[in-house]
Design an enzyme around this catalytic site. Structure first.
Site, PDB file in Angstrom:
ATOM      1  N   HIS A 236       0.837  -1.204   0.000  1.00 44.35           N
ATOM      2  CA  HIS A 236       0.000   0.000   0.000  1.00 44.35           C
ATOM      3  C   HIS A 236       0.866   1.246   0.000  1.00 44.35           C
ATOM      4  O   HIS A 236       2.064   1.200   0.316  1.00 44.35           O
ATOM      5  CB  HIS A 236      -0.902   0.031   1.244  1.00 44.35           C
ATOM      6  CG  HIS A 236      -0.156   0.316   2.508  1.00 44.35           C
ATOM      7  ND1 HIS A 236       0.692  -0.604   3.098  1.00 44.35           N
ATOM      8  CD2 HIS A 236      -0.100   1.435   3.294  1.00 44.35           C
ATOM      9  CE1 HIS A 236       1.219  -0.074   4.186  1.00 44.35           C
ATOM     10  NE2 HIS A 236       0.761   1.163   4.330  1.00 44.35           N
ATOM     11  N   ASP A 238       0.749   5.073   1.829  1.00 46.71           N
ATOM     12  CA  ASP A 238       0.054   5.798   2.893  1.00 46.71           C
ATOM     13  C   ASP A 238      -0.739   6.949   2.274  1.00 46.71           C
ATOM     14  O   ASP A 238      -0.205   7.703   1.453  1.00 46.71           O
ATOM     15  CB  ASP A 238       1.049   6.359   3.899  1.00 46.71           C
ATOM     16  CG  ASP A 238       1.749   5.272   4.701  1.00 46.71           C
ATOM     17  OD1 ASP A 238       1.244   4.135   4.720  1.00 46.71           O
ATOM     18  OD2 ASP A 238       2.797   5.569   5.302  1.00 46.71           O
ATOM     19  N   HIS A 292       4.891   0.235  -0.092  1.00 46.29           N
ATOM     20  CA  HIS A 292       5.620  -0.577   0.878  1.00 46.29           C
ATOM     21  C   HIS A 292       4.705  -1.622   1.500  1.00 46.29           C
ATOM     22  O   HIS A 292       3.487  -1.596   1.313  1.00 46.29           O
ATOM     23  CB  HIS A 292       6.249   0.308   1.964  1.00 46.29           C
ATOM     24  CG  HIS A 292       5.272   1.164   2.715  1.00 46.29           C
ATOM     25  ND1 HIS A 292       4.624   2.254   2.146  1.00 46.29           N
ATOM     26  CD2 HIS A 292       4.811   1.113   4.002  1.00 46.29           C
ATOM     27  CE1 HIS A 292       3.842   2.827   3.032  1.00 46.29           C
ATOM     28  NE2 HIS A 292       3.909   2.141   4.168  1.00 46.29           N
ATOM     29  N   ARG A 302       7.418  -8.003  16.200  1.00 45.69           N
ATOM     30  CA  ARG A 302       8.007  -6.730  15.777  1.00 45.69           C
ATOM     31  C   ARG A 302       7.131  -5.589  16.278  1.00 45.69           C
ATOM     32  O   ARG A 302       5.906  -5.723  16.332  1.00 45.69           O
ATOM     33  CB  ARG A 302       8.124  -6.662  14.247  1.00 45.69           C
ATOM     34  CG  ARG A 302       8.640  -5.337  13.688  1.00 45.69           C
ATOM     35  CD  ARG A 302       8.766  -5.404  12.173  1.00 45.69           C
ATOM     36  NE  ARG A 302       9.274  -4.164  11.603  1.00 45.69           N
ATOM     37  CZ  ARG A 302       8.518  -3.186  11.102  1.00 45.69           C
ATOM     38  NH1 ARG A 302       7.194  -3.314  11.098  1.00 45.69           N
ATOM     39  NH2 ARG A 302       9.057  -2.088  10.610  1.00 45.69           N
TER      40      ARG A 302
END
Length: 370
Positions: A236, A238, A292, A302
């Site tokens: 996607h 942002d 990304h 994470r």
């Protein structure tokens, strides 16, 4: 459009949380499986992004500023991604923010649900966006809150409302948000210089972000037994203007560059920066929005902390006239951030085509209302 979820919010969030906690090797929930397509190939290379030293720029050194602006320009023309060091944000404070983020996600799900997102809101705790979607769910939990540039201690107030045990957390994230906002506005200034807009309309972009209402998000990506079947976040761009990310050292962030996925190597002293769709539009397409995704790990969870710089909801957004005249055409229609945000929440799930789809939707809507 992908299937929206109309089921009970608490049930869906609880179900996803239980999946994270009770994984088995012989079964993987289908709602978390992502299809194999042109954006699903494995990352095999490391991204050679610019790591930009901001020290000279922050000290108003002219030569260092021009050098940093040139590196930003190169990054924006290729993939819309770079990292910054000597950025002025206290590393000890960032470590504390990370520590408190980990502590929150270790809480029992019943405790986290006390601050769950309400229907139609982006603020609060959510698990895998299960309250919004039925398929291609991201393998993550998130805690989202808003930061008002001139809104006092709004972040601290958000955490204080959760209970006295969150008072310290609120103070830390208030400081985190203030520091990230300050850096974001410096980066906006640097982007203005890189585009040459400062020579024609100084502080044009800074004025667009006066009284900004930005979004802050803590992302937790649990360990996953079958990481090849899912994503922490799918491919996607942002939708906001600019994103600053502080991440741990686990890795997993990947950027699409040169028609392939490349992994980003964590740097403990750096902050990740990527251009969003809104800045692509107000740069008349000169700055590329970063495509990304986030892969998950079978070995370690994470954590990342993201600051999404957003203008005030009713602020009219458009490219400066100097860029439009230079390019000979206006690439995107005028819009407000409120319109774009509503589009991503109600009409379109953020992906690589969000800005293009929003433009078509906006022009169609204005034509129908004419």
């Amino acid at each position: 459009m992908e299937q929206m979820n109309n089921g009970n919010h608490d049930d869906k969030t609880m179900e996803s949380a239980m999946i994270f906690a009770q994984q088995t090797n012989d079964h993987f929930p289908k709602q978390f499986i992502w299809p194999k397509d042109h954006l699903s190939q494995t990352s095999t290379e490391k991204l050679k992004e610019h790591i930009i030293d901001l020290q000279g720029f922050l000290r108003h050194d002219e030569e260092a500023t021009l050098h940093a602006a040139n590196l930003v320009k190169e990054s924006c023309q290729t993939h819309g991604f770079f990292q910054v060091v000597n950025h002025g944000v206290d590393l000890a404070m960032l470590a504390l923010a990370q520590e408190h983020g980990r502590a929150f996600f270790k809480l029992p799900i019943t405790e986290k649900l006390k601050c769950k997102q309400k229907e139609g809101s982006i603020v609060g705790f959510a698990c895998a966006h299960a309250q919004r979607f039925r398929e291609k769910l991201p393998w993550k939990e998130l805690l989202t809150f808003e930061y008002y540039e001139n809104g006092g201690d709004v972040v601290a107030d958000f955490f204080n409302a959760l209970g006295s045990q969150y008072k310290e957390t609120g103070l830390i994230y208030q400081k985190f948000s203030e520091s990230m906002n300050k850096l974001a506005l410096y980066l906006i200034e640097l982007l203005e210089i890189s585009l040459g807009v400062d020579r024609h309309n100084h502080n044009y972009y800074r004025q667009l972000f006066e009284d900004s209402v930005s979004i802050v998000r803590c992302n937790h990506y649990p360990r996953c037994n079958k990481p090849n079947l899912t994503y922490g976040v799918g491919p996607h761009c942002d939708p906001n203007a600019l994103t600053i990310l502080y991440q741990d050292q686990v890795g997993g962030l990947e950027v699409f560059a040169d028609n392939k996925w490349k992994s980003v190597q964590p740097n403990p002293n750096a902050l990740v920066v990527n251009i969003g769709d809104t800045f692509t539009a107000i740069s008349n397409g000169k700055c590329k929005s970063c495509l990304h995704r986030v892969s998950v790990s079978s070995l370690s969870p994470r954590l990342s902390l993201a600051f999404f710089l957003c203008p005030k909801g009713d602020r009219e957004l458009k490219a400066p006239q100097c860029l439009v005249e230079k390019d000979g055409r206006k690439e995107y229609p005028d819009f407000t951030w409120g319109e774009f945000l509503r589009f991503t929440q109600k009409n379109h799930r953020a992906d690589e085509n969000t800005l293009q789809e929003f433009t078509k939707w906006l022009l169609s809507s204005k034509y129908q209302n004419a």
